[in-house]
Design a protein around this motif. Structure first.
Motif, PDB file in Angstrom:
ATOM      1  N   PHE A 188       0.866  -1.161   0.000  1.00 32.92           N
ATOM      2  CA  PHE A 188       0.000   0.000   0.000  1.00 32.92           C
ATOM      3  C   PHE A 188       0.911   1.221   0.000  1.00 32.92           C
ATOM      4  N   LEU A 189       1.042   1.843  -1.170  1.00 32.50           N
ATOM      5  CA  LEU A 189       2.038   2.863  -1.428  1.00 32.50           C
ATOM      6  C   LEU A 189       2.075   3.913  -0.321  1.00 32.50           C
ATOM      7  N   VAL A 227      -5.641   6.183 -13.518  1.00 35.47           N
ATOM      8  CA  VAL A 227      -6.467   5.688 -12.413  1.00 35.47           C
ATOM      9  C   VAL A 227      -6.947   6.873 -11.592  1.00 35.47           C
ATOM     10  N   LYS A 228      -8.254   6.927 -11.370  1.00 35.68           N
ATOM     11  CA  LYS A 228      -8.848   7.971 -10.543  1.00 35.68           C
ATOM     12  C   LYS A 228      -9.753   7.343  -9.501  1.00 35.68           C
ATOM     13  N   LYS A 229     -10.015   8.104  -8.449  1.00 34.14           N
ATOM     14  CA  LYS A 229     -10.922   7.667  -7.385  1.00 34.14           C
ATOM     15  C   LYS A 229     -12.215   8.478  -7.469  1.00 34.14           C
ATOM     16  N   ASN A 230     -13.333   7.808  -7.289  1.00 32.12           N
ATOM     17  CA  ASN A 230     -14.637   8.465  -7.269  1.00 32.12           C
ATOM     18  C   ASN A 230     -15.310   8.186  -5.941  1.00 32.12           C
ATOM     19  N   ILE A 266      -3.135   4.756  -5.124  1.00 29.58           N
ATOM     20  CA  ILE A 266      -3.050   6.176  -5.390  1.00 29.58           C
ATOM     21  C   ILE A 266      -3.487   6.461  -6.817  1.00 29.58           C
ATOM     22  N   GLU A 267      -4.023   7.651  -7.030  1.00 31.46           N
ATOM     23  CA  GLU A 267      -4.381   8.076  -8.376  1.00 31.46           C
ATOM     24  C   GLU A 267      -3.127   8.399  -9.175  1.00 31.46           C
ATOM     25  N   GLY A 268      -3.250   8.336 -10.501  1.00 33.82           N
ATOM     26  CA  GLY A 268      -2.122   8.704 -11.341  1.00 33.82           C
ATOM     27  C   GLY A 268      -2.178   8.024 -12.692  1.00 33.82           C
TER      28      GLY A 268
END
Length: 322
Positions: free
Chosen positions: A37-38, A174-177, A66-68
């Protein structure tokens, strides 16, 4: 000593890729280089807070929280690779293909799975997921440009792929919603506090903690309708449409785990249980007729706690695995 299941889950050293429900063991390289888990450095945190996009290369076996924007380029034939994504409990994972250069006709594949697969077991289980198993797979070689963006149904998702020609690869963003009513969740940490709410929905929700834990339920509302609690006539949860169960086991799939306790009566107070299994799951079953809510907290169980009994604790389970 940690069990094989804990070793795999905590360090993400051995994963199984799945192809239409069939799984394979994955070869692991560079094990232990990073925390699975970064953990963000202070410099990286400052960059991200300034609006910068985090970018890095993917390894054949990888895990991201993480997003990126992430790129995989094969330096040799890579036959069994997987990247596992995880967010906070109230987040969904969005994966967008920015660039794909693989040989679909030559046997390469690139697939997104809605959830995780480990040792042939799925999370969420087939009983708890809104889609069928086949619908949870999105194959780039079949969908192409038709579906370049995929959103998960919970806080975990995965990509698994085979790329045989060196130089070929792909790039994903990759994004989080946000998810207003988180349902199926895998916890990133061995301790925390969470409130699960199912508002008039006929669904089952599981909260998975891949550690031996002490779990304490402090508030449970079942059959909450117009401010009144519906009385449960039976002391048993058999045949009751709304209840919470605690499960323990050595795998990922809640439907294959051992039932340890059922709770089908609303209460305000404290019910505590020590669960020494490799994986602990709190699962809420909801008929959809009511607003159901459960609040609980948990922390990792240590050997010292196995020797201490508390008066408000339910029976302990799975201690041989610790």
């Amino acid at each position: 000593m940690p069990s094989a299941f804990q070793f795999q889950c905590h360090l993400i050293l051995i994963f199984l890729a799945a192809s239409k429900g069939e799984t394979r063991y994955l070869e692991v390289r560079d094990a232990g280089e990073d925390d699975p888990f970064l953990l963000l450095s202070e410099d990286l945190k400052r960059e991200l807070s300034a609006g910068q996009i985090y970018r890095r290369s993917l390894r054949c076996i990888d895990m991201l929280s993480i997003e990126g924007q992430f790129t995989f380029t094969a330096d040799q034939p890579q036959l069994h690779c997987a990247t596992f994504f995880i967010g906070e409990p109230e987040e969904l994972i969005s994966i967008h293909y920015d660039f794909v250069n693989i040989d679909c006709q030559g046997g390469d594949f690139l697939k997104v799975f809605d959830g995780w697969i480990l040792k042939g077991e799925k999370f969420p289980s087939s009983l708890d997921h809104p889609l069928t198993t086949s619908q949870r797979y999105v194959d780039f070689c079949e969908s192409g440009n038709i579906q370049r963006s995929i959103r998960s149904s919970q806080n975990v998702a995965m990509i698994f792929f085979r790329i045989q020609l060196p130089g070929n690869g792909f790039t994903v963003t990759v994004k989080k919603n946000s998810n207003l009513f988180p349902c199926n969740v895998i916890s990133q940490t061995p301790s925390g506090r969470f409130t699960m709410v199912i508002p008039h929905q006929h669904r089952n929700c599981s909260f998975s903690i891949i550690y031996p834990v002490v779990i304490k339920i402090s508030d449970l509302i079942l059959g909450h309708l117009n401010g009144l609690f519906l009385k449960k006539p039976s002391a048993s949860c058999a045949g009751v449409g709304d209840f919470v169960e605690l499960l323990g086991g050595a795998g990922l799939d809640p439907s294959k785990m051992f039932p340890l306790a059922d709770l089908c009566h609303s209460f305000h107070g404290s019910a505590q249980m020590k669960i020494g299994c490799d994986n602990t799951v709190l699962r809420m079953v909801s008929s959809g007729k009511h607003i159901n809510r459960v609040t609980f907290e948990y922390h990792q169980l240590d050997l010292q706690e196995t020797e201490i009994r508390k008066e408000n604790s339910i029976e302990e389970f799975c201690f041989p695995s610790i």
